[in-house]
Design a protein around this motif. Structure first.
Motif, mmCIF file in Angstrom:
data_model
loop_
_atom_site.group_PDB
_atom_site.id
_atom_site.type_symbol
_atom_site.label_atom_id
_atom_site.label_comp_id
_atom_site.label_asym_id
_atom_site.label_seq_id
_atom_site.Cartn_x
_atom_site.Cartn_y
_atom_site.Cartn_z
ATOM 1 N N PHE A 166 59.225 -9.081 27.592
ATOM 2 C CA PHE A 166 58.746 -9.376 26.231
ATOM 3 C C PHE A 166 59.699 -10.702 25.757
ATOM 4 C CE2 PHE A 166 59.999 -8.991 21.812
ATOM 5 C CZ PHE A 166 58.947 -9.136 21.229
ATOM 6 N N VAL A 167 61.139 -10.775 26.265
ATOM 7 C CA VAL A 167 61.845 -11.889 25.860
ATOM 8 C C VAL A 167 61.321 -13.097 26.562
ATOM 9 C CG1 VAL A 167 64.136 -13.009 26.100
ATOM 10 C CG2 VAL A 167 63.909 -10.262 25.412
ATOM 11 N N ARG A 168 60.996 -13.016 27.804
ATOM 12 C CA ARG A 168 60.403 -14.146 28.604
ATOM 13 C C ARG A 168 59.138 -14.680 27.935
ATOM 14 N NH1 ARG A 168 61.687 -11.380 33.209
ATOM 15 N NH2 ARG A 168 59.420 -10.746 33.386
ATOM 16 N N GLN A 169 58.201 -13.630 27.472
ATOM 17 C CA GLN A 169 56.912 -14.067 26.573
ATOM 18 C C GLN A 169 57.359 -14.607 25.541
ATOM 19 O OE1 GLN A 169 54.901 -10.454 26.775
ATOM 20 N NE2 GLN A 169 54.018 -11.014 28.896
ATOM 21 N N VAL A 170 58.245 -14.293 24.507
ATOM 22 C CA VAL A 170 58.757 -14.770 23.391
ATOM 23 C C VAL A 170 59.272 -16.186 23.432
ATOM 24 C CG1 VAL A 170 60.200 -14.507 21.459
ATOM 25 C CG2 VAL A 170 59.166 -12.754 22.279
ATOM 26 N N ILE A 171 59.851 -16.387 24.360
ATOM 27 C CA ILE A 171 60.617 -17.984 24.606
ATOM 28 C C ILE A 171 59.286 -18.733 25.192
ATOM 29 C CG2 ILE A 171 61.901 -19.216 26.252
ATOM 30 C CD1 ILE A 171 63.880 -16.839 26.385
ATOM 31 N N GLY A 172 58.453 -18.207 25.885
ATOM 32 C CA GLY A 172 57.149 -19.066 26.183
ATOM 33 C C GLY A 172 56.455 -19.460 25.199
ATOM 34 N N GLU A 173 56.113 -18.506 24.047
ATOM 35 C CA GLU A 173 55.317 -18.938 22.959
ATOM 36 C C GLU A 173 56.226 -19.752 22.034
ATOM 37 O OE1 GLU A 173 52.336 -17.961 21.863
ATOM 38 O OE2 GLU A 173 52.201 -17.158 23.938
ATOM 39 N N LEU A 174 57.491 -19.754 21.865
ATOM 40 C CA LEU A 174 58.504 -20.483 21.058
ATOM 41 C C LEU A 174 58.156 -22.000 21.621
ATOM 42 C CD1 LEU A 174 61.466 -18.301 20.216
ATOM 43 C CD2 LEU A 174 59.505 -19.064 18.651
ATOM 44 N N LYS A 175 58.046 -22.102 22.772
ATOM 45 C CA LYS A 175 58.061 -23.639 23.148
ATOM 46 C C LYS A 175 56.700 -23.953 23.129
ATOM 47 C CE LYS A 175 60.916 -22.603 27.483
ATOM 48 N NZ LYS A 175 61.005 -22.577 28.961
ATOM 49 N N LYS A 176 55.915 -23.544 22.677
ATOM 50 C CA LYS A 176 54.426 -23.948 21.984
ATOM 51 C C LYS A 176 54.372 -24.375 20.474
ATOM 52 C CE LYS A 176 51.779 -20.846 24.992
ATOM 53 N NZ LYS A 176 50.902 -19.682 25.069
ATOM 54 N N VAL A 177 55.487 -23.924 19.932
ATOM 55 C CA VAL A 177 55.651 -24.338 18.522
ATOM 56 C C VAL A 177 55.818 -25.721 18.307
ATOM 57 C CG1 VAL A 177 57.038 -24.093 16.258
ATOM 58 C CG2 VAL A 177 56.632 -21.908 18.099
ATOM 59 N N VAL A 178 54.872 -26.566 17.489
ATOM 60 C CA VAL A 178 55.246 -27.940 17.125
ATOM 61 C C VAL A 178 55.775 -27.803 15.873
ATOM 62 C CG1 VAL A 178 53.738 -29.945 16.565
ATOM 63 C CG2 VAL A 178 53.115 -28.332 18.350
ATOM 64 N N THR A 179 56.738 -28.417 15.390
ATOM 65 C CA THR A 179 57.430 -28.633 14.173
ATOM 66 C C THR A 179 56.708 -30.089 13.374
ATOM 67 O OG1 THR A 179 59.131 -30.237 15.074
ATOM 68 C CG2 THR A 179 59.881 -27.827 14.930
ATOM 69 N N PRO A 180 56.522 -29.700 12.163
ATOM 70 C CA PRO A 180 56.070 -30.736 11.289
ATOM 71 C C PRO A 180 57.046 -31.942 11.288
ATOM 72 C CG PRO A 180 56.730 -29.166 9.719
ATOM 73 C CD PRO A 180 56.864 -28.543 11.419
ATOM 74 N N THR A 181 56.416 -33.183 11.104
ATOM 75 C CA THR A 181 57.313 -34.419 10.649
ATOM 76 C C THR A 181 57.648 -34.062 9.132
ATOM 77 O OG1 THR A 181 55.354 -35.495 9.873
ATOM 78 C CG2 THR A 181 55.516 -35.708 12.293
ATOM 79 N N ARG A 182 58.592 -35.249 9.031
ATOM 80 C CA ARG A 182 59.327 -35.100 7.491
ATOM 81 C C ARG A 182 58.241 -35.183 6.686
ATOM 82 N NH1 ARG A 182 63.939 -35.384 6.241
ATOM 83 N NH2 ARG A 182 65.211 -36.373 4.676
ATOM 84 N N ARG A 183 57.212 -36.183 6.732
ATOM 85 C CA ARG A 183 56.219 -36.607 5.859
ATOM 86 C C ARG A 183 55.231 -35.247 5.712
ATOM 87 N NH1 ARG A 183 52.987 -41.825 5.107
ATOM 88 N NH2 ARG A 183 51.603 -41.359 3.670
ATOM 89 N N GLU A 184 54.904 -34.565 6.722
ATOM 90 C CA GLU A 184 54.401 -33.277 6.745
ATOM 91 C C GLU A 184 54.930 -32.397 5.931
ATOM 92 O OE1 GLU A 184 51.476 -33.414 10.705
ATOM 93 O OE2 GLU A 184 53.319 -32.513 10.660
ATOM 94 N N LEU A 185 56.178 -32.289 6.031
ATOM 95 C CA LEU A 185 57.070 -31.106 5.637
ATOM 96 C C LEU A 185 57.268 -31.220 4.004
ATOM 97 C CD1 LEU A 185 58.798 -28.672 6.001
ATOM 98 C CD2 LEU A 185 60.681 -30.287 6.277
ATOM 99 N N LEU A 186 57.395 -32.531 3.529
ATOM 100 C CA LEU A 186 57.329 -32.972 2.117
ATOM 101 C C LEU A 186 56.022 -32.593 1.516
ATOM 102 C CD1 LEU A 186 59.494 -36.087 2.187
ATOM 103 C CD2 LEU A 186 60.262 -33.701 1.319
ATOM 104 N N GLY A 187 54.983 -33.107 2.092
ATOM 105 C CA GLY A 187 53.718 -32.722 1.693
ATOM 106 C C GLY A 187 53.380 -31.223 1.510
ATOM 107 N N PHE A 188 53.580 -30.468 2.534
ATOM 108 C CA PHE A 188 53.521 -29.074 2.484
ATOM 109 C C PHE A 188 54.350 -28.494 1.356
ATOM 110 C CE2 PHE A 188 52.779 -28.960 7.212
ATOM 111 C CZ PHE A 188 51.348 -29.539 7.148
ATOM 112 N N THR A 189 55.659 -28.723 1.239
ATOM 113 C CA THR A 189 56.389 -28.224 0.087
ATOM 114 C C THR A 189 56.161 -28.602 -1.210
ATOM 115 O OG1 THR A 189 58.136 -28.547 1.790
ATOM 116 C CG2 THR A 189 59.066 -28.352 -0.542
ATOM 117 N N THR A 190 55.376 -29.799 -1.315
ATOM 118 C CA THR A 190 54.927 -30.357 -2.677
ATOM 119 C C THR A 190 53.779 -29.364 -3.054
ATOM 120 O OG1 THR A 190 55.509 -32.563 -2.426
ATOM 121 C CG2 THR A 190 54.025 -32.218 -3.952
#
Length: 93
Positions: free
Chosen positions: A34-58
């Protein structure tokens, strides 16, 4: 812009998952899997750019303000309706 990763499970992953499901494992081995699978899924996560983050927050903040206004107006309208139907309790005293 954030990079796009397509999550396509390969046949190898499916075959390995089926084989692992069929083989009975100890509770600790299942937890490790389970832990190996969770780590594998977390590697697929794409963090938003600063501009996208500000847009989403707004967008979220504007939506919250609008919903607060709608709920406040409904609260005021329903309280006025209740006072109209049942009268003002402070007058009866």
């Amino acid at each position: 812009m954030a990079r796009k990763v397509v999550d396509e499970p390969s046949e190898d992953v499916v075959a390995v998952a089926r084989a692992e499901r069929q083989a009975r494992r100890s509770p600790f081995a299942r937890i490790a899997l389970f832990v190996r699978q969770v780590i594998g899924e977390l590697k697929k996560v794409v963090t938003p750019t600063r501009r996208e983050l500000l847009g989403f927050t707004t967008v979220v903040l504007i939506f919250v303000v609008i919903m607060m206004a709608v709920v406040s107006l409904l609260d005021f309208a329903f309280s006025a309706l209740v006072v109209f139907v049942f009268g003002d309790p402070s007058i009866a005293q």
